[in-house]
Design a protein around this motif. Structure first.
Motif, mmCIF file in Angstrom:
data_model
loop_
_atom_site.group_PDB
_atom_site.id
_atom_site.type_symbol
_atom_site.label_atom_id
_atom_site.label_comp_id
_atom_site.label_asym_id
_atom_site.label_seq_id
_atom_site.Cartn_x
_atom_site.Cartn_y
_atom_site.Cartn_z
ATOM 1 N N ALA A 1 0.824 -1.197 0.000
ATOM 2 C CA ALA A 1 0.000 0.000 0.000
ATOM 3 C C ALA A 1 0.865 1.255 0.000
ATOM 4 O O ALA A 1 1.828 1.352 0.759
ATOM 5 C CB ALA A 1 -0.931 -0.006 1.214
ATOM 6 N N GLY A 2 0.521 2.185 -0.834
ATOM 7 C CA GLY A 2 1.252 3.443 -0.906
ATOM 8 C C GLY A 2 2.457 3.419 -1.832
ATOM 9 O O GLY A 2 3.221 4.389 -1.858
ATOM 10 N N TYR A 3 2.627 2.346 -2.619
ATOM 11 C CA TYR A 3 3.772 2.221 -3.511
ATOM 12 C C TYR A 3 3.324 1.861 -4.923
ATOM 13 O O TYR A 3 2.237 1.314 -5.129
ATOM 14 C CB TYR A 3 4.740 1.136 -3.027
ATOM 15 C CG TYR A 3 5.529 1.488 -1.793
ATOM 16 C CD1 TYR A 3 6.753 2.134 -1.898
ATOM 17 C CD2 TYR A 3 5.039 1.171 -0.529
ATOM 18 C CE1 TYR A 3 7.479 2.450 -0.762
ATOM 19 C CE2 TYR A 3 5.763 1.487 0.610
ATOM 20 C CZ TYR A 3 6.986 2.122 0.489
ATOM 21 O OH TYR A 3 7.711 2.435 1.602
ATOM 22 N N THR A 4 4.169 2.184 -5.855
ATOM 23 C CA THR A 4 4.027 1.668 -7.215
ATOM 24 C C THR A 4 5.257 0.840 -7.533
ATOM 25 O O THR A 4 6.353 1.137 -7.062
ATOM 26 C CB THR A 4 3.908 2.800 -8.248
ATOM 27 O OG1 THR A 4 5.109 3.595 -8.229
ATOM 28 C CG2 THR A 4 2.700 3.674 -7.959
ATOM 29 N N ILE A 5 5.063 -0.195 -8.320
ATOM 30 C CA ILE A 5 6.151 -1.090 -8.691
ATOM 31 C C ILE A 5 6.222 -1.198 -10.208
ATOM 32 O O ILE A 5 5.182 -1.298 -10.882
ATOM 33 C CB ILE A 5 5.970 -2.489 -8.069
ATOM 34 C CG1 ILE A 5 6.206 -2.426 -6.559
ATOM 35 C CG2 ILE A 5 6.916 -3.505 -8.697
ATOM 36 C CD1 ILE A 5 6.060 -3.767 -5.870
ATOM 37 N N HIS A 6 7.428 -1.142 -10.718
ATOM 38 C CA HIS A 6 7.652 -1.345 -12.155
ATOM 39 C C HIS A 6 8.844 -2.280 -12.318
ATOM 40 O O HIS A 6 9.890 -2.080 -11.698
ATOM 41 C CB HIS A 6 7.934 -0.012 -12.850
ATOM 42 C CG HIS A 6 8.135 -0.152 -14.328
ATOM 43 N ND1 HIS A 6 9.376 -0.157 -14.910
ATOM 44 C CD2 HIS A 6 7.227 -0.304 -15.340
ATOM 45 C CE1 HIS A 6 9.253 -0.294 -16.217
ATOM 46 N NE2 HIS A 6 7.956 -0.392 -16.506
ATOM 47 N N GLN A 7 8.666 -3.324 -13.158
ATOM 48 C CA GLN A 7 9.719 -4.308 -13.381
ATOM 49 C C GLN A 7 9.890 -4.569 -14.866
ATOM 50 O O GLN A 7 8.930 -4.475 -15.639
ATOM 51 C CB GLN A 7 9.373 -5.636 -12.670
ATOM 52 C CG GLN A 7 9.153 -5.500 -11.179
ATOM 53 C CD GLN A 7 8.757 -6.821 -10.562
ATOM 54 O OE1 GLN A 7 9.569 -7.732 -10.477
ATOM 55 N NE2 GLN A 7 7.502 -6.928 -10.134
ATOM 56 N N THR A 8 11.112 -4.904 -15.242
ATOM 57 C CA THR A 8 11.392 -5.320 -16.622
ATOM 58 C C THR A 8 12.363 -6.495 -16.580
ATOM 59 O O THR A 8 13.121 -6.659 -15.618
ATOM 60 C CB THR A 8 12.027 -4.185 -17.459
ATOM 61 O OG1 THR A 8 13.361 -3.937 -16.989
ATOM 62 C CG2 THR A 8 11.216 -2.907 -17.391
ATOM 63 N N VAL A 9 12.321 -7.286 -17.635
ATOM 64 C CA VAL A 9 13.273 -8.381 -17.770
ATOM 65 C C VAL A 9 13.561 -8.583 -19.246
ATOM 66 O O VAL A 9 12.664 -8.459 -20.093
ATOM 67 C CB VAL A 9 12.718 -9.681 -17.124
ATOM 68 C CG1 VAL A 9 11.451 -10.146 -17.818
ATOM 69 C CG2 VAL A 9 13.778 -10.780 -17.146
ATOM 70 N N ASP A 10 14.825 -8.818 -19.567
ATOM 71 C CA ASP A 10 15.259 -9.138 -20.923
ATOM 72 C C ASP A 10 15.797 -10.564 -20.913
ATOM 73 O O ASP A 10 16.870 -10.821 -20.336
ATOM 74 C CB ASP A 10 16.336 -8.170 -21.403
ATOM 75 C CG ASP A 10 15.797 -6.797 -21.736
ATOM 76 O OD1 ASP A 10 15.910 -6.399 -22.899
ATOM 77 O OD2 ASP A 10 15.247 -6.127 -20.840
ATOM 78 N N LEU A 11 15.068 -11.484 -21.533
ATOM 79 C CA LEU A 11 15.454 -12.885 -21.583
ATOM 80 C C LEU A 11 15.762 -13.278 -23.013
ATOM 81 O O LEU A 11 15.048 -12.873 -23.941
ATOM 82 C CB LEU A 11 14.332 -13.773 -21.037
ATOM 83 C CG LEU A 11 13.920 -13.546 -19.582
ATOM 84 C CD1 LEU A 11 12.718 -14.402 -19.236
ATOM 85 C CD2 LEU A 11 15.071 -13.830 -18.647
#
Length: 864
Positions: A60-70
């Motif tokens: 709660a109260g956060y944003t998450i951003h993820q990336t991956v290069d496979l």
């Protein structure tokens, strides 16, 4: 891609379990922080607990951003695998080409453990370089950063340190008058300094209250260096020299703690403690490739003498009274086995050298930065180091046979201290709006006394009687322990007698600078530099070095010069900077140290359009030492005249670049660089010529052999046959790259380009069998890559790279002789039937180095 006896050990890659552990460690670290944040949240009506049906994508109260290069890479190399690994070292297999994680607190969220948490990583799965970085921060409370890097360094440029052994030589197997076979005398087809090592570097830092008046800092770094390498023995052990395998195991642990105090606006005082601990546990053994014969009982043995131009000297290497009727070499005992050497011949069956070393470097640092006084800014620091170095147990031992010696063991210990006092202070006074004066003073003084003691020399030997001087003598062996005061290895002290040593040096440099803003488009500055450099070695070390001596005294060098700098802005879009630096020293520590230095630099950037940037640079450093350094000794009659040395070296670089990006659909990036690195010194050399192995020769103006004047054996009037030559190396290099980026539509981005580096150099060949190698070579790499955005957050990527390396030829010494005599006949090397660089292949007397490779990389970039 490496070949030869190191192939299995040297081609080790990061294992799958290690990859999983590395990735798992990132996941655990991120998970631990995220769960602690989630646990610390206090539910409120506006922030209810999630129901089991709800999908929680972030605390709660956060944003998450993820990336991956496979993806993965297919590498297809042909030619020299060793050179491919040296220059490229990209192998086939699946890869994690990149991954990122970022979690940010939403605006207005204050009751959080962390405001920003990010992690990035790249290169996992087998690439030679990979890294992981973790950052966390909480406003004005703390900042944390952690970085892990790993890189594998493979090097096998086989010309480096190569003794250039002619091929086609062998030792007969069986009776000398009726051999049944032969053992080829090995050429050195790998560099004697080959290495395949891995570095693992961890860096962490924590800052508490980064924006407060008082800030605390702490950090820890670890650097480990390990892996197999080759190393020449450096000195003769047993009967000859050998190539050793060095098992590298070195590490450093660095601890840092500091406090910053900002008593006034614009002023900061810092105290910092650094503690560095160095641990060296490398050790040496015989290289597996050294064992080319075996003893009658099957024990593998080395003949050593790896750098001998002729095969193993059976007459001088074997004990004539104990050889008997058995041939020097007998046929192998099993098919494809090693030949059997006569037990009365010199060999090495095992060797171990260990020198575990520990060094502790504590350093205290006090820094000052201030601009609180009007028109005055200053910075300075004071550093003190009191280091202790300790080698408690030096061990050097070989087993085999050398005349009657079956084993020889040395033990020793050593310790030293290093004290360093250093201070730097700089001040700038803005005397007027357009004029300023500055002064920078740098001082450093290092003292390093130490002592080494050879504690024992133990010899195990056979009887010196006919028939008993063998490696398989079964009778009682004699163990002899050298008495106190007995001689040991050359350059070391006697047994039980401490050998003291001392090295120290002091630098004092002052730069006084005046700067004038002549106009809004021109700034001029002039600097006067004075430097004193004193070097001390041996005992005594507080008086000038005696005439003709090479140690036990001090050498003082005074250097003076000026630096003129101009910064011009002819237009708002054009900048030009230029510097001229001229220095002169009244002495030199080595024959190739400069007495005169001239350094010219010009750099310009021009932006005719917002989308166009053109840059150029010129850098020329010229250094000279046109006098011989032993004038006083010559005048005193202690040394013969061996000059002038006439040392010259320069490094010249001219570059031009352009970046053109008129719109989002296409662009051009172009770079061209020409560099020339040159060094030359007059030398006297021994060409080592024999009737069957030519040596490099030079002639004087009359065509006679060009020998060094006044070179005599000590106490003799007979001139030695040392040759005179102009030793030089010249490496003119052209580098070019061009890349075109195309994006016909928003979803497609591509780049295609070409890179090339071409060297057209040469050198003085004091070995008649040497070749230019990389001094005459071309390395090129065309490439193309494509990225297709299938939908937002999903990108397909492809890349193709070609790598090609090739060397030109022929190259080598122009003139040769087959004798070291001062009356030698000097002839063109190409006219001789013996191997010389000019008649060999461009690879020389070792393995070829040319290769080319086609590499394809495919990947998918996914964001979530």
């Amino acid at each position: 891609m490496s070949t030869g006896w190191f192939s299995g050990y040297f081609n080790q890659r990061l294992s799958s379990p290690r990859i999983l552990r590395a990735r798992a460690s990132i996941a655990v670290a991120v998970f631990a922080v995220v769960t602690s944040i989630a646990a610390s949240q206090t539910p409120t009506p506006a922030d209810p607990l999630p129901t089991p049906e709800a999908q929680v994508s972030a605390p709660a109260g956060y944003t998450i951003h993820q990336t991956v290069d496979l993806g993965g890479r297919s590498a297809n190399a042909t030619g020299s695998g060793a050179m491919y690994d040296t220059l490229v070292n990209l192998q086939s297999g699946p890869r994690v080409l990149g991954e990122t994680f970022e979690m940010r607190a939403l605006p207005g969220k204050t009751n959080t453990v962390v405001d920003l948490l990010s992690a990035i990583g790249s290169g996992f799965g087998g690439d030679p370089n990979n890294f992981t970085k973790l950052d966390a921060s909480k406003g004005k409370i703390y900042e944390f950063s952690g970085l892990f890097r790993r890189d594998r360094q493979y090097f096998d440029y086989d010309l480096l340190g190569n003794p250039n052994i002619p091929g086609g030589q062998s030792i007969p197997i069986g009776p000398a008058n009726a051999p049944t076979g032969s053992l080829a005398w090995p050429q050195v087809n790998q560099s004697p300094v080959l290495f395949n090592t891995v570095r693992r570097m961890t860096d962490t830092s924590l800052t508490i209250f980064p924006l407060s008046k008082v800030t605390f800092r702490a950090g820890y770094s670890q650097n480990t260096f390990q892996g197999p390498s080759l190393s020449p023995s450096g000195y003769q052990f047993a009967k000859y020299n050998a190539i050793l395998e060095e098992h590298q195991r070195n590490s450093t642990d660095d601890f840092t703690a500091g406090i910053d105090w900002k008593p006034l606006q614009g002023t900061k005082l810092t105290f910092e403690e650094e503690i560095d601990h160095y641990k060296a546990d490398s050790y040496f053994t015989m290289a597996p490739g050294d064992f080319i014969v075996q003893e009658p009982d099957g024990t593998k043995a080395a003949l050593n003498d790896y750098d001998s131009q002729t095969p193993y000297p059976t007459k001088s290497a074997c004990n004539a009274n104990s050889v008997g009727a058995t041939p020097i070499l007998s046929a192998p005992q099993t098919p494809a086995g090693l030949p059997v050497i006569n037990p009365a011949c010199a060999v090495v069956t095992s060797y171990l050298r260990s020198q575990p070393t520990r060094i502790l470097y504590p350093t205290e640092i006090l820094r000052l930065q201030s601009s609180s006084i009007k028109n005055i800014s200053m910075n300075g620091d004071f550093r003190y180091t009191n280091a202790n170095m300790n080698l408690p147990n030096y061990y050097d031992s070989y087993q085999g046979l050398n005349v009657t010696t079956r084993s020889l063991t040395y033990t020793a210990n050593a310790n030293a201290k290093r004290q360093v006092v250093a201070a730097d202070y700089g001040i700038v006074w803005q005397a007027m709006k357009t004029f300023s004066l500055s002064d920078q003073v740098d001082f450093s003084s290092a003292y390093q006394p130490g002592t080494a003691t050879m504690t024992s020399v133990t010899t195990v030997a056979t009887p010196a009687t006919a028939g008993n001087e063998t490696i398989n003598y079964a009778g009682a062996l004699t163990t002899t322990t050298a008495a106190a005061g007995a001689a040991t290895i050359e350059g070391s002290g006697a047994v039980g007698v401490p050998l003291p040593g001392y090295f120290g040096q002091t630098f004092l440099t002052n730069n006084l600078t005046a700067t004038w803003d002549a106009s809004s488009r021109a700034t001029l500055s002039l600097t006067y530099r004075h430097k004193n450099h004193t070097i001390a070695q041996g005992f005594p070390h507080n008086i000038p070095l005696a005439v003709g001596a090479t140690s036990n005294g001090t050498v003082t060098i005074h250097e003076d010069g000026g630096i003129f700098n101009v910064a011009l802005r002819p237009t708002a879009n054009w900048n030009v900077n230029g510097t001229v630096e001229v220095l002169y020293a009244d002495n030199a520590f080595t024959p190739v140290s400069p007495r005169q230095t001239k350094h010219y630099r010009v750099h310009t950037i021009y932006r005719p359009r917002p989308w166009a940037t053109i840059s150029g640079a010129f850098n020329d450093m010229e250094r000279h030492n046109n006098t011989n350094n032993n004038q006083s000794a010559v005048a005193a009659g202690d040394d013969p005249y061996e000059g002038p040395i006439n040392h010259v070296d320069h490094s010249r670089v001219v570059s031009l670049g352009a970046v053109l990006s008129p719109n989002e659909h296409y662009g051009l990036d172009f770079n061209y660089t020409y560099s020339d690195v040159y060094t030359a010194t007059n030398i006297c050399y021994d060409n080592g010529a024999t009737s069957t192995l030519p040596g490099t020769a030079s002639t004087n103006s009359s065509g006679a052999p060009n020998v060094c004047p006044g070179i005599f054996t000590r106490g003799s009037t007979t001139q030695l046959a040392d040759w005179f030559g102009r030793d030089f190396m010249d490496a003119p290099t052209q580098y070019g790259s061009v890349a075109v980026n195309l994006s016909p539509v928003k979803q497609i981005h591509s780049n295609l380009g070409y890179r090339i580096s071409s060297v057209n150099g040469s050198q003085f060949f004091n070995d008649a069998r040497a070749v230019n190698g990389s001094l005459d070579s071309t390395y090129q790499s065309p490439f193309v890559n494509l990225a297709w955005t299938i939908r937002p957050g999903l990108i397909w990527k492809a890349e193709y790279n070609f790598y090609g390396y090739g060397e030109g030829g022929p190259s080598g010494s122009q003139y040769c002789s087959t004798s070291t005599s001062t009356t030698s006949a000097v002839v063109p090397c190409a006219s001789l039937t013996y191997p010389t660089g000019i008649t060999e292949s461009p690879a020389g007397l070792t393995a070829p180095r040319n290769f080319h490779a086609n590499n394809v990389t495919l990947a998918v970039h996914y964001e979530f």
